[in-house]
Design an enzyme around this catalytic site. Structure first.
Site, PDB file in Angstrom:
ATOM      1  N   ASP A  23       0.869  -1.177   0.000  1.00 57.62           N
ATOM      2  CA  ASP A  23       0.000   0.000   0.000  1.00 57.62           C
ATOM      3  C   ASP A  23       0.907   1.229   0.000  1.00 57.62           C
ATOM      4  O   ASP A  23       1.536   1.538   1.014  1.00 57.62           O
ATOM      5  CB  ASP A  23      -0.899   0.015   1.228  1.00 57.62           C
ATOM      6  CG  ASP A  23      -1.981  -1.064   1.196  1.00 57.62           C
ATOM      7  OD1 ASP A  23      -1.739  -2.143   0.612  1.00 57.62           O
ATOM      8  OD2 ASP A  23      -3.059  -0.823   1.757  1.00 57.62           O
ATOM      9  N   LYS A  30      -6.958   3.347  -3.652  1.00 49.22           N
ATOM     10  CA  LYS A  30      -7.378   3.380  -2.247  1.00 49.22           C
ATOM     11  C   LYS A  30      -7.607   4.817  -1.816  1.00 49.22           C
ATOM     12  O   LYS A  30      -6.812   5.700  -2.133  1.00 49.22           O
ATOM     13  CB  LYS A  30      -6.293   2.707  -1.397  1.00 49.22           C
ATOM     14  CG  LYS A  30      -6.537   2.698   0.102  1.00 49.22           C
ATOM     15  CD  LYS A  30      -5.398   1.947   0.796  1.00 49.22           C
ATOM     16  CE  LYS A  30      -5.470   2.081   2.302  1.00 49.22           C
ATOM     17  NZ  LYS A  30      -4.340   1.380   2.989  1.00 49.22           N
ATOM     18  N   LYS A  82     -10.323   0.285  -2.702  1.00 44.99           N
ATOM     19  CA  LYS A  82     -10.275   0.097  -1.253  1.00 44.99           C
ATOM     20  C   LYS A  82     -10.598   1.401  -0.538  1.00 44.99           C
ATOM     21  O   LYS A  82      -9.760   2.297  -0.461  1.00 44.99           O
ATOM     22  CB  LYS A  82      -8.895  -0.408  -0.823  1.00 44.99           C
ATOM     23  CG  LYS A  82      -8.768  -0.611   0.702  1.00 44.99           C
ATOM     24  CD  LYS A  82      -7.391  -1.126   1.083  1.00 44.99           C
ATOM     25  CE  LYS A  82      -7.211  -1.166   2.588  1.00 44.99           C
ATOM     26  NZ  LYS A  82      -5.881  -1.673   3.009  1.00 44.99           N
TER      27      LYS A  82
END
Length: 319
Positions: free
Chosen positions: A155, A219, A255
């Site tokens: 991430d 995300k 996400k």
């Protein structure tokens, strides 16, 4: 299907230069903020009950990235988190495992041991999370260390300063470099920190920029700022991945992270996914929740559906 390391052929000319990239991003349709928020609110009123609710709760549990990202993290805490990810409710082994545990790079090896033999992935934040204020060489070293330790997913955070200054090429180049550092073993989630991007137009541009650069997931947030995932910004990103696949044939995950705390909230997001991107995204390979506190409420609601009684927070572990 995972994202290639370079832009798909259908849009390869878009990333040929800084000027073509800027022209493409600023040529995207402007976002009708009122319409976007109204649609997100409308979809959030859908009523999901009985069997469908039980299915949605299990699906949401399977989509959680159980996370600990604190300076006080210890190996013991990470091992406990891994055990909970594998068996979220020890009293009911039919409860699905979560999608992943997410930790800092130095805790990846510990997390990997804790979830060994299960379906749970190990994700690691990298690239000087959460601020992203570090030289590229440091960011790449961060990524390589996590991948070498066994991370299944990375991430990363984008350089919001560069993005807001209009230096899209720098952001694009950093994402592609991180994607390369992930190699073939780790999927890449690109975090925009939507609360700092100020406008929906910027969120749409960031979504396309991330996908063009090779993101496997886009995300919303780090969970470390005041404004994190919202139905509206997630809806906008779902529209982006839907349209990107229509143009390129490449599917990218979404996400939302931060601020999603209840089963009711999670089910609203699942409705957004189904009604916007479609059933193809209703799987933890393509949709995740970055919300550790959410898991406990999902477990309590699951227990209530199974027994007819509300167990309360004392019956689930505190993360």
């Amino acid at each position: 299907m995972t994202m290639p390391t370079t832009a798909p052929h259908a849009l390869s000319d878009v990333t040929a230069s800084d000027s073509t990239l800027r022209r493409f991003l600023h040529g995207l349709p402007g976002v009708d903020a009122v319409g976007l928020e109204a649609r997100a609110a409308s979809l959030g009123t859908r009523s999901i009950k009985t069997t469908a609710k039980a299915y949605a709760i299990d699906l949401a549990i399977s989509m959680v990235d159980l996370t600990t990202l604190e300076g006080a993290d210890t190996p013991g805490k990470v091992r406990a988190l891994g055990a909970k990810a594998v068996h979220p409710d020890p009293t009911d082994r039919a409860t699905p495992a979560t999608a992943a545990v997410c930790v800092y790079p130095d805790m990846v090896a510990t997390a990997k041991e804790a979830v060994a033999g299960s379906t749970v992935k190990v994700a690691s934040v990298a690239t000087a999370f959460p601020a992203g204020r570090a030289p590229l060489a440091v960011k790449l070293a961060d990524v390589r260390e996590a991948v070498a330790a066994g991370a299944d997913e990375i991430d990363m955070v984008i350089d919001r300063g560069a993005f807001l200054a209009g230096n899209y090429r720098k952001v694009y180049d950093e994402i592609t470099a991180v994607k390369e550092a992930c190699g073939t073993s780790a999927r890449l989630k690109v975090i925009f920190e939507t609360g700092e991007l100020s406008t929906y137009d910027n969120i749409r541009r960031a979504s396309w920029l991330g996908m063009l650069a090779g993101a496997d997931f886009i995300k919303t947030s780090t969970g470390k700022v005041a404004v994190n995932a919202t139905p509206a910004n997630t809806l906008l990103m779902l529209e982006a991945v839907r349209d990107f696949r229509a143009q390129t044939g490449v599917q990218v995950g979404v996400k939302p992270a931060g601020g999603i705390r209840t089963s009711k909230d999670a089910i609203k997001f699942l409705v957004l996914v189904n009604e916007t991107a479609g059933e193809d995204w209703l799987d933890n390979h393509w949709f995740r929740f970055g919300a550790s506190s959410l898991l406990n409420d999902l477990l309590m609601q699951r227990q209530k559906l199974a027994t007819g009684r509300y167990s309360g927070p004392d019956y689930v572990t505190v993360d």
